[in-house]
Design a protein around this motif. Structure first.
Motif, PDB file in Angstrom:
ATOM      1  N   ALA A  20      -5.940  -6.487  -6.799  1.00 35.79           N
ATOM      2  CA  ALA A  20      -6.372  -5.456  -7.747  1.00 35.79           C
ATOM      3  C   ALA A  20      -5.352  -4.325  -7.851  1.00 35.79           C
ATOM      4  N   GLY A  21      -4.230  -4.476  -7.155  1.00 33.54           N
ATOM      5  CA  GLY A  21      -3.216  -3.425  -7.143  1.00 33.54           C
ATOM      6  C   GLY A  21      -2.332  -3.434  -8.371  1.00 33.54           C
ATOM      7  N   VAL A  22      -1.363  -2.540  -8.385  1.00 37.13           N
ATOM      8  CA  VAL A  22      -0.436  -2.390  -9.517  1.00 37.13           C
ATOM      9  C   VAL A  22       0.961  -2.838  -9.104  1.00 37.13           C
ATOM     10  N   MET A  23       1.841  -3.009 -10.072  1.00 39.75           N
ATOM     11  CA  MET A  23       3.232  -3.292  -9.781  1.00 39.75           C
ATOM     12  C   MET A  23       3.891  -2.064  -9.139  1.00 39.75           C
ATOM     13  N   GLU A  45       0.852  -1.190   0.000  1.00 43.40           N
ATOM     14  CA  GLU A  45       0.000   0.000   0.000  1.00 43.40           C
ATOM     15  C   GLU A  45       0.885   1.236   0.000  1.00 43.40           C
ATOM     16  N   PHE A  46       0.537   2.222  -0.830  1.00 46.75           N
ATOM     17  CA  PHE A  46       1.351   3.419  -1.060  1.00 46.75           C
ATOM     18  C   PHE A  46       0.429   4.624  -0.908  1.00 46.75           C
ATOM     19  N   SER A  47       0.675   5.414   0.147  1.00 41.28           N
ATOM     20  CA  SER A  47      -0.149   6.601   0.399  1.00 41.28           C
ATOM     21  C   SER A  47       0.727   7.835   0.525  1.00 41.28           C
ATOM     22  N   SER A  48       0.289   8.940  -0.068  1.00 42.27           N
ATOM     23  CA  SER A  48       1.004  10.205   0.036  1.00 42.27           C
ATOM     24  C   SER A  48       0.011  11.355   0.182  1.00 42.27           C
ATOM     25  N   GLY A  83      -4.379   1.044   8.255  1.00 41.06           N
ATOM     26  CA  GLY A  83      -4.425   1.415   6.842  1.00 41.06           C
ATOM     27  C   GLY A  83      -3.561   2.615   6.531  1.00 41.06           C
ATOM     28  N   GLY A  84      -2.991   2.611   5.340  1.00 43.12           N
ATOM     29  CA  GLY A  84      -2.060   3.656   4.940  1.00 43.12           C
ATOM     30  C   GLY A  84      -2.678   5.031   4.820  1.00 43.12           C
ATOM     31  N   GLN A  85      -3.905   5.112   4.324  1.00 40.43           N
ATOM     32  CA  GLN A  85      -4.521   6.413   4.107  1.00 40.43           C
ATOM     33  C   GLN A  85      -4.761   7.154   5.412  1.00 40.43           C
ATOM     34  N   SER A  86      -5.303   6.463   6.412  1.00 41.74           N
ATOM     35  CA  SER A  86      -5.553   7.130   7.694  1.00 41.74           C
ATOM     36  C   SER A  86      -4.250   7.438   8.412  1.00 41.74           C
ATOM     37  N   GLN A 113      -3.644  20.342   3.831  1.00 44.23           N
ATOM     38  CA  GLN A 113      -3.492  19.311   2.820  1.00 44.23           C
ATOM     39  C   GLN A 113      -3.967  19.839   1.467  1.00 44.23           C
ATOM     40  N   ALA A 114      -3.132  19.660   0.446  1.00 40.60           N
ATOM     41  CA  ALA A 114      -3.455  20.167  -0.890  1.00 40.60           C
ATOM     42  C   ALA A 114      -3.955  19.071  -1.821  1.00 40.60           C
ATOM     43  N   SER A 115      -3.460  17.842  -1.635  1.00 39.41           N
ATOM     44  CA  SER A 115      -3.830  16.752  -2.537  1.00 39.41           C
ATOM     45  C   SER A 115      -3.423  15.426  -1.909  1.00 39.41           C
ATOM     46  N   THR A 116      -4.073  14.347  -2.326  1.00 37.05           N
ATOM     47  CA  THR A 116      -3.747  13.026  -1.789  1.00 37.05           C
ATOM     48  C   THR A 116      -3.498  12.025  -2.913  1.00 37.05           C
ATOM     49  N   PHE A 117      -2.717  11.007  -2.596  1.00 35.54           N
ATOM     50  CA  PHE A 117      -2.416   9.926  -3.531  1.00 35.54           C
ATOM     51  C   PHE A 117      -2.545   8.609  -2.786  1.00 35.54           C
ATOM     52  N   HIS A 118      -3.109   7.607  -3.453  1.00 36.10           N
ATOM     53  CA  HIS A 118      -3.205   6.288  -2.830  1.00 36.10           C
ATOM     54  C   HIS A 118      -3.338   5.212  -3.895  1.00 36.10           C
ATOM     55  N   THR A 119      -2.631   4.118  -3.678  1.00 36.11           N
ATOM     56  CA  THR A 119      -2.814   2.940  -4.519  1.00 36.11           C
ATOM     57  C   THR A 119      -2.376   1.710  -3.744  1.00 36.11           C
ATOM     58  N   TYR A 120      -2.996   0.579  -4.039  1.00 40.23           N
ATOM     59  CA  TYR A 120      -2.518  -0.695  -3.517  1.00 40.23           C
ATOM     60  C   TYR A 120      -1.484  -1.246  -4.497  1.00 40.23           C
ATOM     61  N   VAL A 121      -0.545  -2.009  -3.963  1.00 36.02           N
ATOM     62  CA  VAL A 121       0.546  -2.546  -4.767  1.00 36.02           C
ATOM     63  C   VAL A 121       0.523  -4.068  -4.662  1.00 36.02           C
ATOM     64  N   CYS A 122       0.662  -4.714  -5.780  1.00 32.65           N
ATOM     65  CA  CYS A 122       0.589  -6.174  -5.844  1.00 32.65           C
ATOM     66  C   CYS A 122       1.961  -6.808  -5.584  1.00 32.65           C
ATOM     67  N   PRO A 123       2.115  -7.592  -4.524  1.00 26.77           N
ATOM     68  CA  PRO A 123       3.392  -8.272  -4.280  1.00 26.77           C
ATOM     69  C   PRO A 123       3.552  -9.449  -5.235  1.00 26.77           C
ATOM     70  N   ILE A 124       4.762  -9.702  -5.670  1.00 30.21           N
ATOM     71  CA  ILE A 124       4.977 -10.788  -6.619  1.00 30.21           C
ATOM     72  C   ILE A 124       5.788 -11.945  -6.026  1.00 30.21           C
TER      73      ILE A 124
END
Length: 260
Positions: free
Chosen positions: A132-135, A86-89, A229-232, A99-110
């Motif tokens: 459902a995450g990304v590399m 999980e990647f949150s910024s 969770g990363g977002q909170s 806070q001006a903007s947020t970023f979040h995505t789940y990341v798929c472990p391989i």
């Protein structure tokens, strides 16, 4: 002796270090399909790694980027390698602390695609989230696109420093995973502000080892959002950063990838 700044020479040194590290971490590292660009287009002011020149950066940047990474793991078991899941910024105005903007995505472990029960419980994450995450390489590209969009909205210029709660996000998990997967680390992750240090200077040295929940409580704030969770976690770290900005705390680069 001159100060060392983030430039091509430094980037070259980091690439050599990453190659050496990757050989030690993983003999046959997997390769992700896409590598992130080596030099991001976002115009970030580099900050010197030397002496007292990096003691205060509050006036050197117009924004801060809070970063929170979650990774695979198992209680009592040494999982090697760990992978980001999980990647949150959060982009924070350096003047107001807003806070001006947020970023979040789940990341798929391989390497360990099936999350342990401990990992899911500890991080508040589901198996379906990572499936459902990304590399990792794509997550870094998405993060870069998010910063580029923020740069455009900011009039074509965006200067910032990465902010973490501890050194683990940048020094350990991001560097190690990028090394064994042959993914280039965006150069703005080469240095960061460990928010624990300026927070401890305001509230006491015992908070150098404190989890973020304890720091939030010590600051007289109530935890906002889910306890896991990363977002909170990123959101509450941003609230601590805002508090320090409003109290005119000294914010400074605390560590970098050269300090091994």
């Amino acid at each position: 002796m001159g100060c060392l700044s983030i430039n091509d020479e430094f980037a070259m040194m980091m690439m050599v270090m990453m190659v050496i590290s990757s050989q030690a971490i993983w003999q046959n590292p997997p390769k992700e399909i896409v590598l992130v660009e080596q030099e991001p287009s976002v115009k970030q002011k580099s900050h010197a790694f030397c002496g007292d020149n990096n003691n205060e950066v509050t006036e050197s940047y117009d924004h801060f980027v809070i970063v929170d990474l979650k990774a695979t793991g198992e209680k009592g078991v040494n999982i090697n390698p760990l992978e980001i899941i999980e990647f949150s910024s959060i982009l924070v105005d350096a003047v107001t602390g807003q806070q001006a903007s947020t970023f979040h995505t789940y990341v798929c472990p391989i390497m360990h695609p099936e999350l342990s029960e401990f990992c899911k419980e500890y991080n508040g994450i589901l198996q379906t989230n990572v499936e459902a995450g990304v590399m990792l390489s794509e997550a870094l590209q998405m993060h870069q696109a998010w910063l580029k969009e923020a740069e455009t909205k900011n009039g074509g210029s965006l200067s910032f420093a990465v902010v973490t709660w501890g050194d683990w996000d940048c020094r350990t998990i991001l560097m190690q995973e990028c090394s064994f997967k042959h993914v280039t680390i965006p150069y703005y992750f080469y240095q960061w502000i460990n928010l624990k240090k300026p927070f401890a200077e305001k509230f006491g040295d015992n908070y150098l080892l404190a989890p973020v929940l304890e720091a939030v409580q010590a600051a007289g704030l109530k935890w906002k959002g889910c306890p896991k969770g990363g977002q909170s976690h990123a959101d509450n770290k941003a609230r601590l950063l805002e508090l320090l900005i409003r109290h005119s705390a000294k914010l400074y680069i605390t560590d970098n990838l050269l300090a091994m």
